[in-house]
Design a protein around this motif. Structure first.
Motif, mmCIF file in Angstrom:
data_model
loop_
_atom_site.group_PDB
_atom_site.id
_atom_site.type_symbol
_atom_site.label_atom_id
_atom_site.label_comp_id
_atom_site.label_asym_id
_atom_site.label_seq_id
_atom_site.Cartn_x
_atom_site.Cartn_y
_atom_site.Cartn_z
ATOM 1 N N VAL A 53 0.825 -1.207 0.000
ATOM 2 C CA VAL A 53 0.000 0.000 0.000
ATOM 3 C C VAL A 53 0.861 1.259 0.000
ATOM 4 N N TRP A 54 1.999 1.231 0.699
ATOM 5 C CA TRP A 54 2.851 2.416 0.812
ATOM 6 C C TRP A 54 4.303 1.978 0.846
ATOM 7 N N PHE A 55 5.184 2.800 0.242
ATOM 8 C CA PHE A 55 6.603 2.471 0.186
ATOM 9 C C PHE A 55 7.420 3.751 0.202
ATOM 10 N N SER A 56 8.522 3.732 0.954
ATOM 11 C CA SER A 56 9.456 4.845 0.960
ATOM 12 C C SER A 56 10.863 4.283 0.940
ATOM 13 N N LYS A 57 11.695 4.808 0.055
ATOM 14 C CA LYS A 57 13.076 4.353 -0.039
ATOM 15 C C LYS A 57 13.977 5.561 0.166
ATOM 16 N N ALA A 58 14.631 5.600 1.331
ATOM 17 C CA ALA A 58 15.497 6.728 1.677
ATOM 18 C C ALA A 58 16.253 6.374 2.950
ATOM 19 N N GLN A 59 17.185 7.236 3.318
ATOM 20 C CA GLN A 59 17.821 7.100 4.617
ATOM 21 C C GLN A 59 17.252 8.190 5.516
ATOM 22 N N PHE A 60 17.077 7.862 6.771
ATOM 23 C CA PHE A 60 16.407 8.756 7.702
ATOM 24 C C PHE A 60 17.277 9.095 8.911
ATOM 25 N N PRO A 61 18.538 9.529 8.727
ATOM 26 C CA PRO A 61 19.399 9.760 9.895
ATOM 27 C C PRO A 61 18.886 10.868 10.815
ATOM 28 N N GLN A 62 18.225 11.876 10.274
ATOM 29 C CA GLN A 62 17.677 12.944 11.115
ATOM 30 C C GLN A 62 16.245 12.658 11.532
ATOM 31 N N GLY A 63 15.693 11.563 11.078
ATOM 32 C CA GLY A 63 14.315 11.222 11.407
ATOM 33 C C GLY A 63 13.378 11.501 10.250
ATOM 34 N N TYR A 64 12.258 10.818 10.256
ATOM 35 C CA TYR A 64 11.277 10.932 9.181
ATOM 36 C C TYR A 64 9.902 10.741 9.795
ATOM 37 N N ILE A 65 9.011 11.666 9.529
ATOM 38 C CA ILE A 65 7.639 11.560 10.028
ATOM 39 C C ILE A 65 6.696 11.639 8.847
ATOM 40 N N GLN A 66 5.788 10.678 8.751
ATOM 41 C CA GLN A 66 4.781 10.669 7.690
ATOM 42 C C GLN A 66 3.418 10.529 8.343
ATOM 43 N N GLN A 67 2.565 11.512 8.150
ATOM 44 C CA GLN A 67 1.203 11.450 8.666
ATOM 45 C C GLN A 67 0.264 11.065 7.528
ATOM 46 N N PHE A 68 -0.733 10.266 7.839
ATOM 47 C CA PHE A 68 -1.722 9.836 6.855
ATOM 48 C C PHE A 68 -3.104 10.292 7.302
ATOM 49 N N SER A 69 -3.973 10.518 6.331
ATOM 50 C CA SER A 69 -5.365 10.842 6.649
ATOM 51 C C SER A 69 -6.169 9.550 6.686
ATOM 52 N N GLY A 70 -5.704 8.606 7.481
ATOM 53 C CA GLY A 70 -6.416 7.350 7.667
ATOM 54 C C GLY A 70 -6.372 6.451 6.448
ATOM 55 N N VAL A 71 -5.275 5.739 6.239
ATOM 56 C CA VAL A 71 -5.184 4.766 5.159
ATOM 57 C C VAL A 71 -5.733 3.446 5.694
ATOM 58 N N LEU A 72 -6.776 2.920 5.042
ATOM 59 C CA LEU A 72 -7.477 1.740 5.528
ATOM 60 C C LEU A 72 -6.816 0.457 5.035
ATOM 61 N N PHE A 73 -6.605 -0.474 5.959
ATOM 62 C CA PHE A 73 -6.091 -1.805 5.643
ATOM 63 C C PHE A 73 -7.199 -2.801 5.951
ATOM 64 N N LYS A 74 -7.691 -3.492 4.938
ATOM 65 C CA LYS A 74 -8.853 -4.371 5.113
ATOM 66 C C LYS A 74 -8.485 -5.718 5.720
ATOM 67 N N LYS A 75 -7.302 -6.240 5.407
ATOM 68 C CA LYS A 75 -6.932 -7.578 5.875
ATOM 69 C C LYS A 75 -6.082 -7.548 7.134
ATOM 70 N N GLY A 76 -5.237 -6.561 7.244
ATOM 71 C CA GLY A 76 -4.287 -6.450 8.341
ATOM 72 C C GLY A 76 -3.141 -5.567 7.886
ATOM 73 N N MET A 77 -2.130 -5.392 8.708
ATOM 74 C CA MET A 77 -1.031 -4.509 8.347
ATOM 75 C C MET A 77 0.309 -5.160 8.698
#
Length: 98
Positions: A53-77
């Motif tokens: 459903v979602w993918f990010s490819k990067a390095q996060f040495p200073q940190g990374y925050i991603q907020q979502f407006s409610g991404v629904l997972f029907k089976k599980g996560m």
């Protein structure tokens, strides 16, 4: 909320976050992680490209925050985090879900 740490520096860690209907609200990652992928499935064995459903490819040495407006997972996560740096092997990922 689910939290996992110390991903293998040169491999992947697959973490089951939820086993049924869930909603993703955010990700907070810190460390030299190469990629994070989130899949809509109920078991780690079901992880496949077709249920990603979602993918990010990067390095996060200073940190990374991603907020979502409610991404629904029907089976599980399921979250798959991959690292390739044998020196910087410490990672911490927080997944916020309902």
């Amino acid at each position: 909320m689910s939290q996992f740490k110390n991903i293998d520096a040169t491999g992947s860690t697959t973490t089951l976050v939820a086993t049924s209907l869930s909603m993703l609200n955010g990700i907070d990652a810190f460390g030299d992680c190469l990629s994070i992928a989130i899949h809509d499935c109920a078991t780690t064995g079901d992880v496949a490209a077709g249920n990603r459903v979602w993918f990010s490819k990067a390095q996060f040495p200073q940190g990374y925050i991603q907020q979502f407006s409610g991404v629904l997972f029907k089976k599980g996560m399921v979250v798959v985090a991959t690292g390739t740096d044998p020196v910087n092997s410490e990672y911490q990922i927080n997944i916020e879900w309902e």
